[in-house]
Scaffold this motif. Structure first.
Motif, short mmCIF file in Angstrom:
data_model
loop_
_atom_site.label_atom_id
_atom_site.label_comp_id
_atom_site.label_asym_id
_atom_site.label_seq_id
_atom_site.Cartn_x
_atom_site.Cartn_y
_atom_site.Cartn_z
N ARG A 1 -9.77 -17.64 -6.58
CA ARG A 1 -10.91 -16.77 -6.93
C ARG A 1 -10.59 -15.32 -6.62
NH1 ARG A 1 -14.39 -13.13 -3.98
NH2 ARG A 1 -16.52 -13.33 -4.73
N ASN A 2 -9.98 -15.06 -5.45
CA ASN A 2 -9.62 -13.70 -5.08
C ASN A 2 -8.51 -13.14 -5.98
OD1 ASN A 2 -11.46 -13.82 -3.00
ND2 ASN A 2 -9.95 -14.23 -1.41
N TYR A 3 -7.51 -13.97 -6.24
CA TYR A 3 -6.42 -13.55 -7.13
C TYR A 3 -6.97 -13.18 -8.51
CZ TYR A 3 -2.56 -14.04 -10.41
OH TYR A 3 -1.66 -13.83 -11.42
N SER A 4 -7.82 -14.05 -9.04
CA SER A 4 -8.36 -13.83 -10.38
C SER A 4 -9.18 -12.54 -10.43
CB SER A 4 -9.22 -15.01 -10.81
OG SER A 4 -8.45 -16.20 -10.85
N ALA A 5 -9.92 -12.25 -9.37
CA ALA A 5 -10.73 -11.04 -9.33
C ALA A 5 -9.85 -9.79 -9.34
CB ALA A 5 -11.62 -11.05 -8.09
N ILE A 6 -8.76 -9.82 -8.57
CA ILE A 6 -7.85 -8.67 -8.52
C ILE A 6 -7.16 -8.47 -9.87
CG2 ILE A 6 -5.72 -7.79 -7.47
CD1 ILE A 6 -6.60 -9.19 -4.88
N ILE A 7 -6.70 -9.57 -10.47
CA ILE A 7 -6.00 -9.48 -11.75
C ILE A 7 -6.96 -9.03 -12.86
CG2 ILE A 7 -4.80 -10.82 -13.52
CD1 ILE A 7 -3.15 -10.10 -10.99
N ALA A 8 -8.20 -9.51 -12.82
CA ALA A 8 -9.18 -9.10 -13.82
C ALA A 8 -9.43 -7.59 -13.75
CB ALA A 8 -10.49 -9.86 -13.62
N LEU A 9 -9.55 -7.07 -12.53
CA LEU A 9 -9.75 -5.63 -12.38
C LEU A 9 -8.53 -4.86 -12.87
CD1 LEU A 9 -11.45 -3.27 -11.34
CD2 LEU A 9 -10.43 -3.62 -9.08
N HIS A 10 -7.34 -5.37 -12.53
CA HIS A 10 -6.11 -4.70 -12.96
C HIS A 10 -5.98 -4.72 -14.48
CE1 HIS A 10 -1.99 -3.32 -13.00
NE2 HIS A 10 -1.63 -4.41 -13.67
N THR A 11 -6.39 -5.80 -15.10
CA THR A 11 -6.29 -5.91 -16.55
C THR A 11 -7.26 -4.96 -17.25
OG1 THR A 11 -5.64 -8.23 -16.33
CG2 THR A 11 -6.40 -7.51 -18.50
N SER A 12 -8.46 -4.83 -16.68
CA SER A 12 -9.48 -3.99 -17.32
C SER A 12 -9.21 -2.50 -17.13
CB SER A 12 -10.86 -4.34 -16.77
OG SER A 12 -10.92 -4.04 -15.39
N ARG A 13 -8.69 -2.14 -15.95
CA ARG A 13 -8.34 -0.74 -15.70
C ARG A 13 -7.12 -0.73 -14.80
NH1 ARG A 13 -12.10 2.10 -11.33
NH2 ARG A 13 -10.05 3.01 -11.01
N ARG A 14 -6.00 -0.36 -15.35
CA ARG A 14 -4.73 -0.48 -14.67
C ARG A 14 -4.78 0.14 -13.26
NH1 ARG A 14 -3.80 -4.22 -17.54
NH2 ARG A 14 -2.09 -4.33 -19.05
N GLN A 15 -4.34 -0.66 -12.27
CA GLN A 15 -4.34 -0.22 -10.89
C GLN A 15 -2.96 0.33 -10.51
OE1 GLN A 15 -7.38 -1.18 -8.58
NE2 GLN A 15 -7.90 -0.71 -10.68
N THR A 16 -2.94 1.16 -9.50
CA THR A 16 -1.66 1.62 -8.96
C THR A 16 -1.15 0.57 -7.98
OG1 THR A 16 -2.67 2.74 -7.08
CG2 THR A 16 -2.44 4.00 -9.13
N ALA A 17 0.11 0.72 -7.57
CA ALA A 17 0.67 -0.21 -6.59
C ALA A 17 -0.13 -0.19 -5.30
CB ALA A 17 2.13 0.16 -6.31
N ALA A 18 -0.53 1.00 -4.85
CA ALA A 18 -1.30 1.11 -3.60
C ALA A 18 -2.65 0.44 -3.73
CB ALA A 18 -1.47 2.58 -3.23
N GLU A 19 -3.29 0.55 -4.89
CA GLU A 19 -4.60 -0.07 -5.09
C GLU A 19 -4.50 -1.60 -5.09
OE1 GLU A 19 -6.91 3.38 -7.70
OE2 GLU A 19 -5.55 1.97 -8.70
#
Length: 491
Positions: free
Chosen positions: A448-466
């Motif tokens: 669930r946590n992994y999917s939430a992080i990946i979903a956010l990254h997919t919708s708005r690209r995150q930086t490595a630090a984020e």
């Protein structure tokens, strides 16, 4: 020094099965043989590392007038002369409870670890910091005697209570001769020879500097089959040197988990990434570890296989010090859920069952609660072995198809980041696999946590630090509250 006192207080912190009660009885008997009054009490803890049992022994010199002292029922902070702890975290507990003080206490503790349930279930690395405990033990004791009592137990073929008894005698914290300690063991008449060996190990260790446990390095696996040698040759020929050691461990793990063909798929995935990587190839080296871990996800088949391996039975026998002529019985708690049972079935059948109201009612009736299973009995052993044999059907199972889809999606994001020249982001995405672990509720929470992080990254690209910050939040808080707040704040 204790020699000048008329009263000596001793606290023993031990886990179930470590002989803390026997040790407390031995100490009392030593005192009585030397003409002292002795009393022992115990405060029972909870099973399996959610707490320990505290044994308290109080020794007092007889009063010349014949008056009997009033002895305490439990150790009090700041009023303990000697503390014995059977494991490093128990040493930490003694320090937290104030049993050990710098001006008074001789602290004798093992430096080995037995991990608590909470440490094992943590989303990230939940292990307590052993170095901090050892540093605190030096600061908060008059004298700290620390060594790996588990290793001493293995060398002597004894039990940890005799190791601690020997360390107590060797410490000189009690004003009694060594021969009195040895006579108590002899008069007990129980495992005298092995207890003498353990006593000698503990006695000698008490004379030496504090020693940490020796870290055991994991040797690179050596291929023993034709397929294994073929895959090893591929690793050495097609992957950079920086990734080869991790990759060879991964190949061995996946051949054991499934098959040589499955391990070959693992190498294919690494080779594809290595072609995009560059010096120092830290991305490929890190991926070699994390891809293998995800590909060897824990399902019902894997759990059944591990619980019925001969090596596991031998390990349990060794841990409980079972003799060759003793019958070992292992009882475990199992609570398989409908989802986990269906996931090991062929995908089409599994999906039908998960949608079926009749199937749900059946599972609710017969699998609604967990049960205690004697895995060493013939009935349950054969049943678990039958489940383990379903390994051959795993590639057709629902769980296999779901996990391979997740792995491919994860690796595609890593490839995309490398292709965009952002190797730092790719590395953080690879490390997000740390969220995927265990089975049951632990697995679902991590997914669930992994999917939430990946979903956010997919919708708005995150930086490595984020990405790293979100992953660290997920690993630090099993309630998911911190991660949810951070994702909400990110929109």
């Amino acid at each position: 020094m204790s020699e000048n006192r008329n009263r000596i207080t001793i606290a023993i912190l031990a886990l179930g099965g470590q002989g803390g009660g026997v040790l407390a009885d031995w100490i009392q008997e030593v005192g009585r043989q030397e003409g002292w009054l002795a009393q022992g009490t115990s405060i029972a803890g909870v099973a399996q590392r959610t707490g320990s049992t505290v044994y308290y022994v109080e020794l007092a010199r007889p009063d010349a007038s014949g008056r009997l002292p009033v002895m305490a029922q439990m150790p009090m902070p700041g009023d303990v002369d000697i503390v014995l702890a059977s494991e490093l975290m128990e040493t930490g507990r003694a320090l937290l409870r104030g049993f050990s003080t710098a001006e008074r206490t001789t602290l004798i503790g093992s430096t080995h670890r037995i991990y608590a349930i909470g440490e094992k279930m943590a989303m990230g690395d939940g292990r307590g910091n052993g170095d901090k405990i050892i540093a605190a033990a030096h600061e908060r004791s008059r004298r700290f005697i620390g060594f790996d009592m588990e290793a001493a137990t293995d060398r002597s073929g004894s039990v940890i209570s005799s190791i601690m008894f020997g360390a107590l005698a060797g410490s000189g914290a009690l004003p009694f001769p060594t021969e009195t300690f040895r006579s108590v063991i002899e008069k007990s008449g129980i495992a005298v020879t092995s207890n003498f060996r353990g006593f000698a190990e503990g006695f000698d260790a008490a004379q030496k500097p504090v020693a940490k446990p020796v870290e055991i390095a994991h040797a690179v696996p050596v291929a023993t089959t034709e397929k294994g040698r073929e895959l090893e040759a591929r690793v050495r020929a097609e992957l950079p040197a920086a990734a080869q050691e991790n990759a060879l461990h991964g190949v061995a793990r996946l051949m054991d988990y499934q098959s040589g063909d499955y391990a070959a798929l693992y190498i294919d995935r690494l080779v594809s990434l290595a072609r995009m990587d560059a010096q120092p190839f830290d991305l490929t080296a890190e991926a070699a570890r994390h891809v293998a871990l995800w590909m060897s996800y824990e399902d019902t088949v894997r759990v059944a296989d591990l619980k019925t391996r001969a090596a596991r039975v031998e390990r349990v026998r060794d841990e409980v010090k079972a003799q060759d002529d003793q019958v070992l019985s292992v009882t475990e708690f199992m609570h398989p859920r409908m989802q986990e049972i269906c996931e090991m079935l062929p995908a089409g059948l599994a999906r039908k069952l998960l949608r079926s109201g009749v199937a749900k009612a059946f599972f609710a009736r017969f699998f609604n609660t967990g049960r205690h299973v004697e895995t060493t009995s013939l009935r349950w052993f054969l049943m678990l072995r039958m489940v383990a044999r379903m390994q051959a059907l795993r590639p057709r199972s629902l769980r296999y198809l779901e996990e391979q889809e997740r792995i491919e999606g994860w690796l595609s994001l890593v490839h995309e980041a490398v292709g965009n020249g952002d190797r730092a982001l790719a590395l953080e995405l690879v490390r997000c696999q740390r969220l995927i672990k265990g089975y049951g509720d632990t697995f679902e929470r991590g997914l669930r946590n992994y999917s939430a992080i990946i979903a956010l990254h997919t919708s708005r690209r995150q930086t490595a630090a984020e990405v790293r910050n979100l992953r660290d939040l997920a690993l630090s808080d099993e309630t998911c509250n911190a991660l949810d707040k951070a994702i909400a704040a990110a929109g």
